[in-house]
Design an enzyme around this catalytic site. Structure first.
Site, PDB file in Angstrom:
ATOM      1  N   ARG A 157      13.388  -8.448  11.874  1.00 56.02           N
ATOM      2  CA  ARG A 157      12.749  -7.725  12.971  1.00 56.02           C
ATOM      3  C   ARG A 157      11.724  -8.628  13.647  1.00 56.02           C
ATOM      4  NH1 ARG A 157      10.651  -2.159  10.381  1.00 56.02           N
ATOM      5  NH2 ARG A 157       9.000  -3.654   9.898  1.00 56.02           N
ATOM      6  N   ARG A 182      -9.785   2.675   8.964  1.00 59.61           N
ATOM      7  CA  ARG A 182      -9.285   1.355   9.356  1.00 59.61           C
ATOM      8  C   ARG A 182     -10.410   0.421   9.788  1.00 59.61           C
ATOM      9  NH1 ARG A 182      -4.131  -0.195  10.308  1.00 59.61           N
ATOM     10  NH2 ARG A 182      -3.386   1.951  10.191  1.00 59.61           N
ATOM     11  N   LYS A 241       0.818  -1.220   0.000  1.00 58.85           N
ATOM     12  CA  LYS A 241       0.000   0.000   0.000  1.00 58.85           C
ATOM     13  C   LYS A 241       0.847   1.263   0.000  1.00 58.85           C
ATOM     14  CE  LYS A 241      -2.468  -0.981   3.643  1.00 58.85           C
ATOM     15  NZ  LYS A 241      -1.897  -2.322   3.921  1.00 58.85           N
ATOM     16  N   ARG A 258      -1.149 -10.091  12.709  1.00 57.46           N
ATOM     17  CA  ARG A 258      -1.529  -8.828  12.066  1.00 57.46           C
ATOM     18  C   ARG A 258      -2.601  -9.067  11.009  1.00 57.46           C
ATOM     19  NH1 ARG A 258       3.967  -6.519   9.942  1.00 57.46           N
ATOM     20  NH2 ARG A 258       2.595  -4.935   9.021  1.00 57.46           N
ATOM     21  N   ARG A 303      11.785 -10.514   4.915  1.00 61.49           N
ATOM     22  CA  ARG A 303      12.589  -9.282   4.963  1.00 61.49           C
ATOM     23  C   ARG A 303      13.760  -9.419   5.926  1.00 61.49           C
ATOM     24  NH1 ARG A 303       7.831  -4.853   4.968  1.00 61.49           N
ATOM     25  NH2 ARG A 303       7.652  -5.543   7.124  1.00 61.49           N
TER      26      ARG A 303
END
Length: 215
Positions: free
Chosen positions: A161, A88, A13, A172, A127
């Site tokens: 992370r 949201r 996004k 999430r 990542r």
């Protein structure tokens, strides 16, 4: 144009918002930027948000809505904006409708970046960040370092992370499905929803979105 961008974490996004806003000559308004700006400037809304965040609590809708309203009233947004991260949930979507109606305005489109859940997990969990410079970002599949675990740029250690772990990503996604995904049906009922497949090169996804908006 007045556009809302939605999609799960890892759908791209932020990247797409930047390109679309530039192509359409409208400001990219992201929730993260709103919070950072209000907190750093010490606005009343920023102080309220910081108090909740420091206590580990979610920032109430009315504070987020207030920040968004202030930003959308700035001169550079008079001809439109692209909202990223707001609304949201359905309550925020309803509040946005009320705000726009009060100004005699309405949304032109809601772009839903569609990505399979397993692809989202793969994108985020893969990542790797350089410990020396967080701007040096790699991906075990899509942009691997020449030497595993070592930054190509400075030789620093690459690490994952904590919030990029698969368990955290799936949590999430569950929050997204529960809180945010219902706005897709909300906007579909208004005839505003445009679904954009978000797989492939960034430029290809941007072109799909621009082509859909032209229609």
């Amino acid at each position: 144009m007045r556009i809302v961008l939605v999609g799960p974490p890892g759908a791209g996004k932020g990247t797409q918002a930047a390109f679309l806003a530039k192509n359409l000559s409208i400001p990219h308004i992201s929730t993260g930027d709103l919070f950072r700006a209000n907190i750093s400037q010490g606005t009343e809304l920023g102080k309220q948000a910081k108090a909740f965040m420091d206590a580990g609590d979610l920032v109430p809708d009315e504070v987020t809505i207030g920040m968004a309203k202030d930003r959308m009233e700035q001169p550079d947004a008079v001809n439109g904006f692209l909202l990223d991260g707001f609304p949201r949930n359905v309550s925020q979507a309803e509040a946005l409708d009320v705000m726009l109606q009060a100004e005699g305005m309405k949304l032109d489109a809601v772009l839903d970046l569609e990505v399979e859940e397993d692809e989202v997990v793969k994108r985020i969990a893969g990542r790797r960040i350089c410990r020396n410079d967080s701007a040096h970002v790699f991906h075990v599949t899509y942009a691997p370092a020449k030497t595993a675990g070592v930054c190509d740029t400075c030789g620093g250690e690459l690490y994952q992370r904590g919030d990029d772990s698969e368990a955290t990503v799936r949590n999430r996604l569950e929050v997204y499905h529960t809180q945010t995904e219902p706005i897709i049906d909300y906007y579909k009922a208004q005839g505003l929803l445009v679904t954009i497949p978000a797989l492939g090169e960034v430029a290809d996804v941007t072109k799909r979105a621009m082509d859909a908006l032209k229609k």
